[in-house]
Scaffold this motif. Structure first.
Motif, PDB file in Angstrom:
ATOM      1  N   LEU A 242       0.824  -1.273  -0.063  1.00  0.00           N
ATOM      2  CA  LEU A 242      -0.027  -0.153   0.096  1.00  0.00           C
ATOM      3  C   LEU A 242       0.929   1.236  -0.111  1.00  0.00           C
ATOM      4  O   LEU A 242       0.306   2.337  -0.127  1.00  0.00           O
ATOM      5  CB  LEU A 242      -0.934   0.114   1.205  1.00  0.00           C
ATOM      6  N   PHE A 243       2.194   0.972   0.019  1.00  0.00           N
ATOM      7  CA  PHE A 243       3.131   2.268   0.306  1.00  0.00           C
ATOM      8  C   PHE A 243       2.783   3.129  -0.851  1.00  0.00           C
ATOM      9  O   PHE A 243       3.031   4.575  -0.673  1.00  0.00           O
ATOM     10  CB  PHE A 243       4.585   1.898   0.269  1.00  0.00           C
TER      11      PHE A 243
ATOM     12  N   VAL B 248       0.949   1.819  11.680  1.00  0.00           N
ATOM     13  CA  VAL B 248      -0.543   1.575  12.072  1.00  0.00           C
ATOM     14  C   VAL B 248      -0.949   0.004  12.035  1.00  0.00           C
ATOM     15  O   VAL B 248      -1.414  -0.463  12.972  1.00  0.00           O
ATOM     16  CB  VAL B 248      -1.434   2.235  11.153  1.00  0.00           C
ATOM     17  N   SER B 249      -0.254  -0.663  10.861  1.00  0.00           N
ATOM     18  CA  SER B 249      -0.611  -2.209  10.986  1.00  0.00           C
ATOM     19  C   SER B 249       0.253  -2.858  12.024  1.00  0.00           C
ATOM     20  O   SER B 249      -0.370  -3.910  12.589  1.00  0.00           O
ATOM     21  CB  SER B 249      -0.326  -2.623   9.700  1.00  0.00           C
TER      22      SER B 249
ATOM     23  N   LEU C  50     -14.369  -6.778  16.500  1.00  0.00           N
ATOM     24  CA  LEU C  50     -14.982  -5.845  15.456  1.00  0.00           C
ATOM     25  C   LEU C  50     -14.536  -4.274  15.562  1.00  0.00           C
ATOM     26  O   LEU C  50     -14.304  -3.636  14.743  1.00  0.00           O
ATOM     27  CB  LEU C  50     -16.324  -6.141  15.334  1.00  0.00           C
ATOM     28  N   ILE C  51     -14.465  -4.068  16.814  1.00  0.00           N
ATOM     29  CA  ILE C  51     -14.515  -2.733  17.272  1.00  0.00           C
ATOM     30  C   ILE C  51     -12.859  -2.363  17.066  1.00  0.00           C
ATOM     31  O   ILE C  51     -12.363  -1.268  16.292  1.00  0.00           O
ATOM     32  CB  ILE C  51     -14.596  -2.303  18.623  1.00  0.00           C
ATOM     33  N   ILE C  52     -12.040  -3.264  17.352  1.00  0.00           N
ATOM     34  CA  ILE C  52     -10.573  -3.111  17.171  1.00  0.00           C
ATOM     35  C   ILE C  52      -9.878  -2.953  15.593  1.00  0.00           C
ATOM     36  O   ILE C  52      -9.465  -2.079  15.447  1.00  0.00           O
ATOM     37  CB  ILE C  52      -9.578  -4.101  17.906  1.00  0.00           C
ATOM     38  N   ALA C  53     -10.831  -4.062  15.106  1.00  0.00           N
ATOM     39  CA  ALA C  53     -10.552  -3.950  13.607  1.00  0.00           C
ATOM     40  C   ALA C  53     -11.177  -2.701  12.583  1.00  0.00           C
ATOM     41  O   ALA C  53     -10.496  -2.323  11.925  1.00  0.00           O
ATOM     42  CB  ALA C  53     -11.234  -5.403  13.015  1.00  0.00           C
ATOM     43  N   GLY C  54     -12.257  -2.320  13.300  1.00  0.00           N
ATOM     44  CA  GLY C  54     -12.751  -0.935  12.791  1.00  0.00           C
ATOM     45  C   GLY C  54     -11.972   0.158  12.712  1.00  0.00           C
ATOM     46  O   GLY C  54     -11.939   0.905  11.923  1.00  0.00           O
ATOM     47  N   LEU C  55     -11.403   0.220  14.213  1.00  0.00           N
ATOM     48  CA  LEU C  55     -10.607   1.669  14.552  1.00  0.00           C
ATOM     49  C   LEU C  55      -9.405   1.287  13.509  1.00  0.00           C
ATOM     50  O   LEU C  55      -8.896   2.584  12.880  1.00  0.00           O
ATOM     51  CB  LEU C  55     -10.523   1.463  16.045  1.00  0.00           C
ATOM     52  N   TYR C  56      -8.884   0.199  13.366  1.00  0.00           N
ATOM     53  CA  TYR C  56      -7.658  -0.177  12.623  1.00  0.00           C
ATOM     54  C   TYR C  56      -8.080   0.426  11.169  1.00  0.00           C
ATOM     55  O   TYR C  56      -7.258   1.043  10.556  1.00  0.00           O
ATOM     56  CB  TYR C  56      -7.236  -1.395  12.538  1.00  0.00           C
TER      57      TYR C  56
ATOM     58  N   ILE D  94      -7.156   3.674   6.401  1.00  0.00           N
ATOM     59  CA  ILE D  94      -7.786   4.215   5.353  1.00  0.00           C
ATOM     60  C   ILE D  94      -7.600   5.796   5.381  1.00  0.00           C
ATOM     61  O   ILE D  94      -7.399   6.561   4.271  1.00  0.00           O
ATOM     62  CB  ILE D  94      -9.392   4.045   5.252  1.00  0.00           C
ATOM     63  N   ALA D  95      -7.651   6.491   6.637  1.00  0.00           N
ATOM     64  CA  ALA D  95      -7.524   7.885   6.689  1.00  0.00           C
ATOM     65  C   ALA D  95      -5.944   8.112   6.369  1.00  0.00           C
ATOM     66  O   ALA D  95      -5.688   9.182   5.744  1.00  0.00           O
ATOM     67  CB  ALA D  95      -7.776   8.300   8.262  1.00  0.00           C
ATOM     68  N   ASN D  96      -5.093   7.452   6.715  1.00  0.00           N
ATOM     69  CA  ASN D  96      -3.771   7.558   6.433  1.00  0.00           C
ATOM     70  C   ASN D  96      -3.413   7.357   4.680  1.00  0.00           C
ATOM     71  O   ASN D  96      -2.667   8.022   4.296  1.00  0.00           O
ATOM     72  CB  ASN D  96      -2.830   6.579   7.225  1.00  0.00           C
TER      73      ASN D  96
END
Length: 226
Positions: free
Chosen positions: A55-56, A72-73, A103-109, A114-116
Motif C-alpha cells: 500500500l506504500f 498503524v498495521s 470488530l471494534i478494534i478491527a474497525g478502528l484499525y 484508510i485515513a492515512n
C-alpha cells in the motif's frame, strides 16, 4: 532476487508456524466460537501487517508514507495479538463479547489505515503538481549559474548575478496562467547563454535587464493570482 523473496517468505512463516504449533499443541482442535474468532482475527492482523508494504505507493515521500502505514498495521497486530491471546485463554462460552471487541478494534484499525491512505494520496497529488512548478526555478537557476561562471566582464557579471539572486529567491509555486511567461524567461536565458558564448557584452547586459524585469513581473503576477 529469488533468494531474497524466499527468505522473506520464510521470515513471514516463522510466526505462523510458532503460533499455530503452540495453539494446537496446548489446546487441541476443540474450542468454543470465541476462541476461533480471536484465532481468526490474529491471523487477519498478521496478514494485514504482511500486505501493508503493497500500500506504500510511490513518490518522494514513499518512505514516510510507508513508515506511517506500517506503524498503524504493526500497532494493530500487537494489540490484536495481546487481546486475542487473552480471549483465547479465557475461552468464553459466549462469542458475542469477543466478536464485538474484535470488530471494534478491527474497525478502528480500518478507519486509521484508510485515513492515512487518503492523506498519503493528497500528499502524493500535491507532490505531483509541485514537481513541474519546482522544475521552472530549478532549471532556470541551473542555467544561470552556468552562464554566470562564463561571464568575464565585471559589469555584465553583476547584472547576471542580480538575475540569479532574484530567480533563486522566486517562489517555486506556479500557476498554469504563468506558463507562457515562464517559457519566455527560459528562452531568454537560452539567448543570454548564446550572447555570453559570443562575447557580446552589450547584449548580455540588455538581456540580463530584460530577464530581471520578466522574473519580477512573473513573481508579481503570481502574487495577484494567489
Amino acid at each position: 532476487m529469488k533468494k531474497t523473496r524466499v527468505l522473506w517468505i520464510v521470515l513471514a512463516l516463522i510466526f505462523l508456524v510458532i503460533f499455530n504449533t503452540a495453539f494446537f499443541a496446548a489446546g487441541g482442535f476443540d474450542h468454543p466460537a470465541s476462541v476461533w474468532i480471536s484465532y481468526g482475527f490474529i491471523h487477519f492482523a498478521y496478514l494485514m501487517l504482511l500486505l501493508t508494504p503493497a500500500l506504500f505507493g510511490g513518490g518522494k515521500s514513499a518512505a514516510v508514507f510507508g513508515f506511517a502505514l506500517y506503524s498503524v498495521s504493526a500497532t494493530y497486530f500487537l494489540l490484536e495479538f495481546v487481546i486475542g491471546v487473552v480471549f483465547i485463554l479465557i475461552a468464553a462460552d459466549s462469542y458475542k463479547a469477543t466478536l464485538i471487541v474484535q470488530l471494534i478494534i478491527a474497525g478502528l484499525y480500518g478507519i486509521t489505515l484508510i485515513a492515512n491512505l487518503i492523506a498519503n494520496e493528497y500528499t502524493a497529488d500535491a507532490e505531483e503538481k509541485r514537481a513541474p512548478q519546482i522544475e521552472y526555478v530549478k532549471r532556470a537557476s541551473a542555467e544561470l549559474k552556468i552562464i554566470l561562471d562564463r561571464v568575464s566582464d565585471k559589469a555584465a557579471k553583476k547584472k547576471v548575478e542580480k538575475v540569479c539572486d532574484t530567480l533563486y529567491s522566486s517562489p517555486v509555486k506556479s500557476h498554469p496562467d504563468l506558463a507562457p511567461t515562464e517559457s519566455q524567461i527560459l528562452l531568454s536565458i537560452s539567448s543570454l547563454k548564446d550572447a555570453v558564448s559570443a562575447g557580446e557584452t552589450a547584449q548580455v547586459v540588455a538581456l540580463a535587464d530584460s530577464l530581471l524585469i520578466a522574473i519580477n513581473e512573473r513573481n508579481r503576477q503570481l502574487k495577484i493570482i494567489g
